[in-house]
Structures are given as structure tokens and as C-alpha cells.
Design a protein around this motif. Structure first.
Motif, short mmCIF file in Angstrom:
data_model
loop_
_atom_site.label_atom_id
_atom_site.label_comp_id
_atom_site.label_asym_id
_atom_site.label_seq_id
_atom_site.Cartn_x
_atom_site.Cartn_y
_atom_site.Cartn_z
N GLY A 139 2.99 4.17 6.32
CA GLY A 139 2.97 2.82 5.78
C GLY A 139 4.32 2.14 5.86
N TYR A 140 5.37 2.84 5.46
CA TYR A 140 6.70 2.22 5.53
C TYR A 140 7.13 1.98 6.97
CZ TYR A 140 7.53 2.48 0.50
OH TYR A 140 7.46 2.30 -0.86
N LEU A 141 6.86 2.92 7.85
CA LEU A 141 7.21 2.72 9.26
C LEU A 141 6.46 1.53 9.86
CD1 LEU A 141 7.38 6.41 10.57
CD2 LEU A 141 9.30 4.83 10.21
N LEU A 142 5.16 1.44 9.59
CA LEU A 142 4.37 0.32 10.10
C LEU A 142 4.84 -1.00 9.49
CD1 LEU A 142 2.06 -0.78 11.80
CD2 LEU A 142 0.50 -0.17 9.92
N SER A 143 5.17 -0.98 8.22
CA SER A 143 5.64 -2.20 7.57
C SER A 143 6.93 -2.71 8.21
CB SER A 143 5.86 -1.94 6.08
OG SER A 143 6.32 -3.10 5.45
N PHE A 144 7.87 -1.80 8.45
CA PHE A 144 9.12 -2.23 9.09
C PHE A 144 8.88 -2.69 10.52
CE2 PHE A 144 11.32 -0.05 5.60
CZ PHE A 144 12.29 -1.00 5.32
N TYR A 145 7.94 -2.07 11.21
CA TYR A 145 7.62 -2.51 12.57
C TYR A 145 7.06 -3.93 12.55
CZ TYR A 145 5.47 -2.97 17.11
OH TYR A 145 5.10 -3.44 18.34
N LEU A 146 6.15 -4.21 11.62
CA LEU A 146 5.58 -5.55 11.53
C LEU A 146 6.63 -6.58 11.11
CD1 LEU A 146 2.15 -4.60 9.95
CD2 LEU A 146 2.53 -5.52 12.25
N LEU A 147 7.55 -6.19 10.23
CA LEU A 147 8.65 -7.07 9.88
C LEU A 147 9.52 -7.35 11.10
CD1 LEU A 147 10.23 -8.62 7.70
CD2 LEU A 147 11.44 -6.48 7.21
N TYR A 148 9.79 -6.31 11.88
CA TYR A 148 10.54 -6.44 13.14
C TYR A 148 9.83 -7.42 14.09
CZ TYR A 148 11.33 -4.98 18.00
OH TYR A 148 11.53 -4.95 19.35
N LEU A 149 8.52 -7.32 14.17
CA LEU A 149 7.76 -8.24 15.03
C LEU A 149 7.90 -9.69 14.57
CD1 LEU A 149 4.34 -6.48 15.79
CD2 LEU A 149 6.26 -6.86 17.34
N ARG A 157 3.75 5.74 -5.69
CA ARG A 157 3.48 5.91 -7.12
C ARG A 157 2.38 6.94 -7.34
NH1 ARG A 157 1.94 6.96 -11.52
NH2 ARG A 157 1.98 5.66 -13.38
N ALA A 158 1.35 6.89 -6.53
CA ALA A 158 0.23 7.83 -6.66
C ALA A 158 0.64 9.26 -6.33
CB ALA A 158 -0.93 7.39 -5.77
N GLY A 207 12.99 -12.48 2.29
CA GLY A 207 12.73 -13.05 0.98
C GLY A 207 11.25 -13.07 0.64
N VAL A 208 10.44 -13.55 1.57
CA VAL A 208 8.99 -13.60 1.35
C VAL A 208 8.43 -12.18 1.24
CG1 VAL A 208 6.78 -14.27 2.40
CG2 VAL A 208 8.73 -15.85 2.45
N TRP A 209 8.89 -11.29 2.11
CA TRP A 209 8.42 -9.89 2.12
C TRP A 209 8.71 -9.23 0.78
CZ3 TRP A 209 11.49 -5.19 3.49
CH2 TRP A 209 10.68 -4.07 3.74
N SER A 210 9.94 -9.34 0.32
CA SER A 210 10.31 -8.66 -0.92
C SER A 210 9.67 -9.31 -2.15
CB SER A 210 11.83 -8.57 -1.06
OG SER A 210 12.39 -9.85 -1.07
N ALA A 211 9.65 -10.64 -2.20
CA ALA A 211 9.07 -11.32 -3.36
C ALA A 211 7.58 -11.05 -3.48
CB ALA A 211 9.33 -12.81 -3.28
N CYS A 212 6.87 -11.16 -2.37
CA CYS A 212 5.43 -10.89 -2.40
C CYS A 212 5.18 -9.43 -2.74
CB CYS A 212 4.78 -11.24 -1.07
SG CYS A 212 4.69 -13.00 -0.76
N GLY A 213 6.01 -8.55 -2.20
CA GLY A 213 5.86 -7.12 -2.49
C GLY A 213 6.05 -6.83 -3.96
N VAL A 214 7.08 -7.38 -4.57
CA VAL A 214 7.33 -7.16 -5.99
C VAL A 214 6.16 -7.67 -6.82
CG1 VAL A 214 8.75 -7.94 -7.94
CG2 VAL A 214 9.84 -7.15 -5.85
N ALA A 215 5.72 -8.88 -6.54
CA ALA A 215 4.64 -9.47 -7.32
C ALA A 215 3.34 -8.69 -7.17
CB ALA A 215 4.43 -10.93 -6.89
N MET A 216 2.98 -8.35 -5.94
CA MET A 216 1.72 -7.63 -5.71
C MET A 216 1.75 -6.23 -6.29
SD MET A 216 0.89 -8.96 -1.86
CE MET A 216 -0.61 -8.01 -1.67
N CYS A 265 0.83 -1.21 0.00
CA CYS A 265 0.00 0.00 0.00
C CYS A 265 0.86 1.27 0.00
CB CYS A 265 -0.94 0.01 1.20
SG CYS A 265 -2.25 -1.22 1.09
N ALA A 266 1.92 1.26 0.80
CA ALA A 266 2.81 2.43 0.86
C ALA A 266 3.52 2.64 -0.48
CB ALA A 266 3.83 2.26 1.98
N THR A 267 3.91 1.57 -1.12
CA THR A 267 4.59 1.68 -2.41
C THR A 267 3.63 2.18 -3.48
OG1 THR A 267 6.14 -0.05 -1.81
CG2 THR A 267 5.90 0.42 -4.15
#
Length: 107
Positions: free
Chosen positions: A37-47, A20-21, A60-69, A14-16
């Protein structure tokens, strides 16, 4: 741990898309959602890492899913191209991450 990672992925996507928007930050209304969005995303990744997920798997999962989505959603939201070769590249990324994940589970 997987729920936190899923949240990190969704929020980062969503942040990415908001980035773009924002049209290069010319649309000021998008700046706050991007930052939050980016701060919350990194916090959830940290969790998810704090709950025991290996960093190689999580990132790996975070970046691959992010790229695809982002690629698929940008096709519909911003009419950006999504060629068969791009789809093949996304499949290779996802396949690589799955290979890493499966080999990590085996150890």
C-alpha cells in the motif's frame, strides 16, 4: 493528475489503517498490505507529480485528506476518539491546504 493523486490518497489511507490493524506488526497478515500500500501510494503520488501537479499542492492535499480520512475511519473501525476539537483541527488542516491551493492557482 488528480485521479492519480486520489488513488494515492485512498491507497495510503488503506495502508495506514492496515498499519493500525497490524497491532504493532503482531498481526503478520497485515504486513504485506502495508508495504504494498505505501509503495503503491508513493508511486501514484510520483505519477501525479510527473503529470505536472506542483509538489506543494500534491503533498498538501495528500496529507490533509489522509489525516481527515484516517481520523474519521479509525473512529468507526477501531472506536478511536474523534472529539469536536479534533474535528476542528481537521477543518483547519483542510482549510490551510485549500488556501495554499487557491493561492497557487492565482500565480
Amino acid at each position: 493528475m488528480w485521479l492519480a493523486l486520489a488513488g494515492a490518497i485512498l491507497v495510503e489511507v488503506c495502508a495506514t489503517l492496515a498499519l493500525r490493524a497490524s497491532d504493532g506488526f503482531r498481526e503478520k497478515a497485515w504486513i504485506a498490505p502495508i508495504i504494498v500500500g505505501y509503495l503503491l501510494s508513493f508511486y501514484l503520488l510520483y505519477l501525479s507529480l510527473g503529470l505536472g501537479m506542483p509538489v506543494g499542492i500534491a503533498y498538501g492535499v495528500w496529507s490533509a485528506c489522509g489525516v481527515a480520512m484516517v481520523a474519521v475511519l479509525a473512529r468507526f473501525l477501531f472506536a478511536e476518539p474523534l472529539t469536536p476539537m479534533m474535528a476542528f483541527g481537521i477543518a483547519l488542516i483542510v482549510g490551510g491546504v485549500l488556501t495554499i491551493e487557491m493561492s497557487g492557482v492565482a500565480h
